[in-house]
Write an enzyme that holds these catalytic residues in place. Structure first.
Site, mmCIF file in Angstrom:
data_model
loop_
_atom_site.group_PDB
_atom_site.id
_atom_site.type_symbol
_atom_site.label_atom_id
_atom_site.label_comp_id
_atom_site.label_asym_id
_atom_site.label_seq_id
_atom_site.Cartn_x
_atom_site.Cartn_y
_atom_site.Cartn_z
ATOM 1 N N ASP A 19 9.640 -1.535 0.924
ATOM 2 C CA ASP A 19 10.224 -0.675 1.966
ATOM 3 C C ASP A 19 11.671 -0.227 1.736
ATOM 4 O O ASP A 19 12.490 -0.284 2.662
ATOM 5 C CB ASP A 19 10.125 -1.381 3.328
ATOM 6 C CG ASP A 19 8.707 -1.821 3.674
ATOM 7 O OD1 ASP A 19 7.758 -1.388 2.999
ATOM 8 O OD2 ASP A 19 8.554 -2.613 4.626
ATOM 9 N N LYS A 82 2.249 1.509 4.817
ATOM 10 C CA LYS A 82 1.644 0.404 5.558
ATOM 11 C C LYS A 82 2.192 0.342 6.980
ATOM 12 O O LYS A 82 3.253 0.891 7.266
ATOM 13 C CB LYS A 82 1.902 -0.923 4.833
ATOM 14 C CG LYS A 82 3.378 -1.298 4.745
ATOM 15 C CD LYS A 82 3.589 -2.564 3.928
ATOM 16 C CE LYS A 82 5.040 -2.971 3.850
ATOM 17 N NZ LYS A 82 5.693 -3.309 5.118
ATOM 18 N N CYS A 115 9.862 -7.761 6.691
ATOM 19 C CA CYS A 115 8.794 -7.413 5.746
ATOM 20 C C CYS A 115 8.841 -8.238 4.463
ATOM 21 O O CYS A 115 7.804 -8.667 3.958
ATOM 22 C CB CYS A 115 8.818 -5.918 5.450
ATOM 23 S SG CYS A 115 8.410 -4.917 6.911
#
Length: 186
Positions: A19, A82, A115
């Protein structure tokens, strides 16, 4: 001699970039430094033949992977969009990971306590040996960054850094990519 089981082996390793998206640029600590280090990690992984996987959290809201990182990705790399915080919550990511046949996973990216943390824990639960590049992760606050790192290490991730990981993968100054990678990290 094959070395200690906790050192990286190029033929067993994959690099996962979590990310590294545009929306985080103004929000997290040392974004520019972390982005530059991750771009170096990706470039070096390509030179060493280490597969690179990348994800984006809710791309429609948080934007695409930053240019400095996406520009370094291997040609044809498919960045996984995602919604699960853990990369492992994405079937597409898990399929890409399985295709690498990796046993060791180098993890970097954002955010350390969300994450990255959840991905590392799921990878550990899945039997992977995880090497966390502690100098290539960040969060909005230093406290969250440190808490995330501490929890992952306590759970069994192996603390590492960009230079440490790259030199473990090369193993020898005679490695054909030693000069090129040395120039990248100086």
């Amino acid at each position: 001699m094959s070395g200690h089981s906790n050192t990286l082996k190029v033929e067993e390793t994959v690099l996962v970039v979590v990310d590294m998206q545009e929306a985080f640029r103004p929000a997290v600590l040392e974004f520019e430094i972390i982005a530059a280090r991750i771009a170096t990690a990706v470039q070096a992984a390509k030179l060493l033949g280490v597969p690179v996987l990348a994800t984006e959290q809710a791309k429609a809201k948080l934007g695409k992977t930053v240019d400095e990182v996406s520009g370094a990705l291997p040609q044809g790399a498919q960045i996984v969009d995602k919604t699960a915080f853990s990369c492992c919550g994405s079937g597409a990511f898990m399929e890409q990971l399985a295709r690498t046949s990796a046993k060791q996973v180098i993890v970097c990216g954002l955010e350390t306590h969300v994450c990255v943390n959840q991905t590392v824990h799921d990878l550990l639960a899945g039997g992977y040996q995880v090497h966390l590049l502690t100098d290539c992760v960040t969060s909005r606050t230093a406290a969250n960054r440190e808490l995330g790192i501490a929890k992952m290490l306590q759970s069994g991730a192996i603390g590492s850094g960009l230079e440490m990981a790259l030199f473990e993968l090369m193993r020898d100054a005679k490695h054909e990519q030693f000069r090129a990678i040395s120039r990248m990290i100086k």
